[in-house]
Design a protein around this motif. Sequence first.
Motif, PDB file in Angstrom:
ATOM      1  N   PHE A   1     -11.892  60.972 -27.136  1.00  0.00           N
ATOM      2  CA  PHE A   1     -12.025  60.419 -28.475  1.00  0.00           C
ATOM      3  C   PHE A   1     -12.612  59.012 -28.464  1.00  0.00           C
ATOM      4  N   SER A   2     -12.673  58.370 -27.310  1.00  0.00           N
ATOM      5  CA  SER A   2     -13.225  57.015 -27.259  1.00  0.00           C
ATOM      6  C   SER A   2     -14.723  57.012 -27.514  1.00  0.00           C
ATOM      7  N   ALA A   3     -15.366  58.195 -27.485  1.00  0.00           N
ATOM      8  CA  ALA A   3     -16.814  58.279 -27.701  1.00  0.00           C
ATOM      9  C   ALA A   3     -17.153  58.755 -29.102  1.00  0.00           C
ATOM     10  N   ALA A   4     -16.308  58.465 -30.071  1.00  0.00           N
ATOM     11  CA  ALA A   4     -16.569  58.905 -31.441  1.00  0.00           C
ATOM     12  C   ALA A   4     -16.514  57.718 -32.391  1.00  0.00           C
ATOM     13  N   ASP A   5     -17.554  57.567 -33.208  1.00  0.00           N
ATOM     14  CA  ASP A   5     -17.471  56.586 -34.285  1.00  0.00           C
ATOM     15  C   ASP A   5     -17.270  57.351 -35.591  1.00  0.00           C
ATOM     16  N   PHE A   6     -17.288  56.678 -36.721  1.00  0.00           N
ATOM     17  CA  PHE A   6     -17.018  57.362 -37.977  1.00  0.00           C
ATOM     18  C   PHE A   6     -17.971  56.866 -39.049  1.00  0.00           C
ATOM     19  N   GLU A   7     -17.912  57.530 -40.214  1.00  0.00           N
ATOM     20  CA  GLU A   7     -18.965  57.362 -41.205  1.00  0.00           C
ATOM     21  C   GLU A   7     -18.502  56.712 -42.501  1.00  0.00           C
ATOM     22  N   ASP A   8     -17.346  56.084 -42.504  1.00  0.00           N
ATOM     23  CA  ASP A   8     -16.850  55.492 -43.738  1.00  0.00           C
ATOM     24  C   ASP A   8     -17.550  54.157 -43.965  1.00  0.00           C
ATOM     25  N   PHE A   9     -18.570  54.166 -44.822  1.00  0.00           N
ATOM     26  CA  PHE A   9     -19.358  52.958 -45.034  1.00  0.00           C
ATOM     27  C   PHE A   9     -18.647  51.926 -45.900  1.00  0.00           C
ATOM     28  N   LEU A  10     -17.452  52.257 -46.364  1.00  0.00           N
ATOM     29  CA  LEU A  10     -16.624  51.244 -47.013  1.00  0.00           C
ATOM     30  C   LEU A  10     -16.001  50.310 -45.983  1.00  0.00           C
TER      31      LEU A  10
ATOM     32  N   ASP B   1     -16.662  49.385 -33.304  1.00  0.00           N
ATOM     33  CA  ASP B   1     -17.148  49.210 -31.933  1.00  0.00           C
ATOM     34  C   ASP B   1     -16.409  50.193 -31.041  1.00  0.00           C
ATOM     35  N   LEU B   2     -17.164  50.967 -30.277  1.00  0.00           N
ATOM     36  CA  LEU B   2     -16.522  51.906 -29.366  1.00  0.00           C
ATOM     37  C   LEU B   2     -15.758  51.147 -28.286  1.00  0.00           C
ATOM     38  N   ALA B   3     -14.732  51.775 -27.782  1.00  0.00           N
ATOM     39  CA  ALA B   3     -13.862  51.136 -26.793  1.00  0.00           C
ATOM     40  C   ALA B   3     -14.644  50.770 -25.531  1.00  0.00           C
ATOM     41  N   PRO B   4     -14.249  49.701 -24.849  1.00  0.00           N
ATOM     42  CA  PRO B   4     -14.942  49.295 -23.618  1.00  0.00           C
ATOM     43  C   PRO B   4     -14.944  50.378 -22.543  1.00  0.00           C
ATOM     44  N   ASN B   5     -13.938  51.243 -22.572  1.00  0.00           N
ATOM     45  CA  ASN B   5     -13.839  52.292 -21.554  1.00  0.00           C
ATOM     46  C   ASN B   5     -14.573  53.570 -21.952  1.00  0.00           C
ATOM     47  N   MET B   6     -15.359  53.531 -23.043  1.00  0.00           N
ATOM     48  CA  MET B   6     -16.008  54.741 -23.528  1.00  0.00           C
ATOM     49  C   MET B   6     -16.869  55.392 -22.453  1.00  0.00           C
ATOM     50  N   GLU B   7     -17.725  54.605 -21.801  1.00  0.00           N
ATOM     51  CA  GLU B   7     -18.632  55.172 -20.805  1.00  0.00           C
ATOM     52  C   GLU B   7     -17.877  55.849 -19.661  1.00  0.00           C
ATOM     53  N   ALA B   8     -16.812  55.200 -19.208  1.00  0.00           N
ATOM     54  CA  ALA B   8     -16.027  55.771 -18.108  1.00  0.00           C
ATOM     55  C   ALA B   8     -15.339  57.063 -18.528  1.00  0.00           C
ATOM     56  N   ASP B   9     -14.945  57.156 -19.796  1.00  0.00           N
ATOM     57  CA  ASP B   9     -14.312  58.380 -20.293  1.00  0.00           C
ATOM     58  C   ASP B   9     -15.332  59.495 -20.496  1.00  0.00           C
ATOM     59  N   LEU B  10     -16.508  59.131 -21.004  1.00  0.00           N
ATOM     60  CA  LEU B  10     -17.500  60.135 -21.379  1.00  0.00           C
ATOM     61  C   LEU B  10     -18.236  60.721 -20.177  1.00  0.00           C
TER      62      LEU B  10
ATOM     63  N   ASP C   1     -26.496  53.511 -34.501  1.00  0.00           N
ATOM     64  CA  ASP C   1     -27.404  53.371 -33.368  1.00  0.00           C
ATOM     65  C   ASP C   1     -26.730  52.671 -32.198  1.00  0.00           C
ATOM     66  N   GLU C   2     -25.835  51.735 -32.491  1.00  0.00           N
ATOM     67  CA  GLU C   2     -25.136  51.025 -31.420  1.00  0.00           C
ATOM     68  C   GLU C   2     -24.322  51.992 -30.564  1.00  0.00           C
ATOM     69  N   SER C   3     -23.693  52.972 -31.216  1.00  0.00           N
ATOM     70  CA  SER C   3     -22.936  53.985 -30.470  1.00  0.00           C
ATOM     71  C   SER C   3     -23.879  54.899 -29.697  1.00  0.00           C
ATOM     72  N   ILE C   4     -24.957  55.310 -30.356  1.00  0.00           N
ATOM     73  CA  ILE C   4     -25.916  56.225 -29.735  1.00  0.00           C
ATOM     74  C   ILE C   4     -26.526  55.606 -28.484  1.00  0.00           C
ATOM     75  N   SER C   5     -26.819  54.308 -28.512  1.00  0.00           N
ATOM     76  CA  SER C   5     -27.398  53.638 -27.344  1.00  0.00           C
ATOM     77  C   SER C   5     -26.487  53.765 -26.133  1.00  0.00           C
ATOM     78  N   ARG C   6     -25.219  53.513 -26.337  1.00  0.00           N
ATOM     79  CA  ARG C   6     -24.274  53.572 -25.220  1.00  0.00           C
ATOM     80  C   ARG C   6     -24.089  55.007 -24.727  1.00  0.00           C
ATOM     81  N   MET C   7     -24.073  55.958 -25.639  1.00  0.00           N
ATOM     82  CA  MET C   7     -23.944  57.357 -25.231  1.00  0.00           C
ATOM     83  C   MET C   7     -25.160  57.802 -24.428  1.00  0.00           C
ATOM     84  N   LEU C   8     -26.343  57.393 -24.874  1.00  0.00           N
ATOM     85  CA  LEU C   8     -27.562  57.761 -24.157  1.00  0.00           C
ATOM     86  C   LEU C   8     -27.607  57.129 -22.768  1.00  0.00           C
ATOM     87  N   ASP C   9     -27.038  55.945 -22.620  1.00  0.00           N
ATOM     88  CA  ASP C   9     -26.946  55.343 -21.283  1.00  0.00           C
ATOM     89  C   ASP C   9     -26.203  56.280 -20.333  1.00  0.00           C
TER      90      ASP C   9
END
Length: 313
Positions: free
Chosen positions: A1-10, A15-24, A45-53
């Motif tokens: 779940f550390s690799a999931a962001d959400f869409e509530d624009f309110l 920011d994804l957790a620092p351990n996201m890459e290690a978990d994913l 895009d900030e989340s997508i960049s880290r996931m693509l890494d």
Amino acid sequence: FSAADFEDFLEPRPDLAPNMEADLEPVVRHLVEQRWPFRLHATYDESISRMLDVFEKVDRDIPFNGLPWLFDHAETISPRNIERVRALGGGIAIQHRMAFQGEYFIDRYGAKAAEATPPIQRMLAEGVPVGAGTDATRVASYNPWTALYWLVSGKTVGGTTLYPQGLPRATALQLFTHGSAWFSSEQGKKGQIKVGQLADLVALTAEFFSVEEEQIKWLESVLTVVGGKVVHAASEFDKLAPPTVPVMPDWSPVALVPGHWSPNAAPLSASIHQCIGSCAVHEHQHDRARRSSVPVSDHQGFWGAFGCSCFAF
């Protein structure tokens, strides 16, 4: 779940957790090793960049080599990251939540930023597979015509213009049909009306390609055929209709107001505050219902899950 962001624009962008890459990374490695297609939800895009890494790191050791994978949503994906998705052979599934949250996005990030949310034209120009859907019923309506109206008009359901120009109708429709077949690895099997493909088709209340733009969102099917089998029929085709599927639970408002609302629907005045069953909580006294402390908003509890059968609640 550390690799999931959400869409509530309110809310501010998470920011994804620092351990996201290690978990994913171990998850993606396992998926690629097993040749299992996968998808990941990402709004920013900030989340997508880290996931693509992470994806690119895995690809250097275990090549994706045509493995189907995709991002869902990608409202703010950058041109550079669209290129990275293409290089890894991925696709992007887009949904029409901006039709419902566009005003919130503008309030937080500005109208200029909203002009490419998501940047569908750029995705198509880069040759990335793109499919359209609704993501119903969590963040948008299940009605595909609401989504097609958004794609073509570039407007929210509230009438706010998001984009300088919408998509051509043929392109918008293709994203829902032929385009989406890629995401289930059914290219050449479904999504087009042609010999050798599944007989999936609809007859509509009006012609999609010629109806006034504002009328697109009110289109309905009067005949739906899936795999050659009639699954819905109405109007002049009503004799072909299959047996009605019972509404569950039977106290659902859908039992009284079936289908999606439209300006041509029968008036609801006869149904408002109508009780469809006995109720011992407030005895159908509307003022008492409004003042009630029964926790109907708690979806974990009895009243939130099952509710009272009176619409006064």
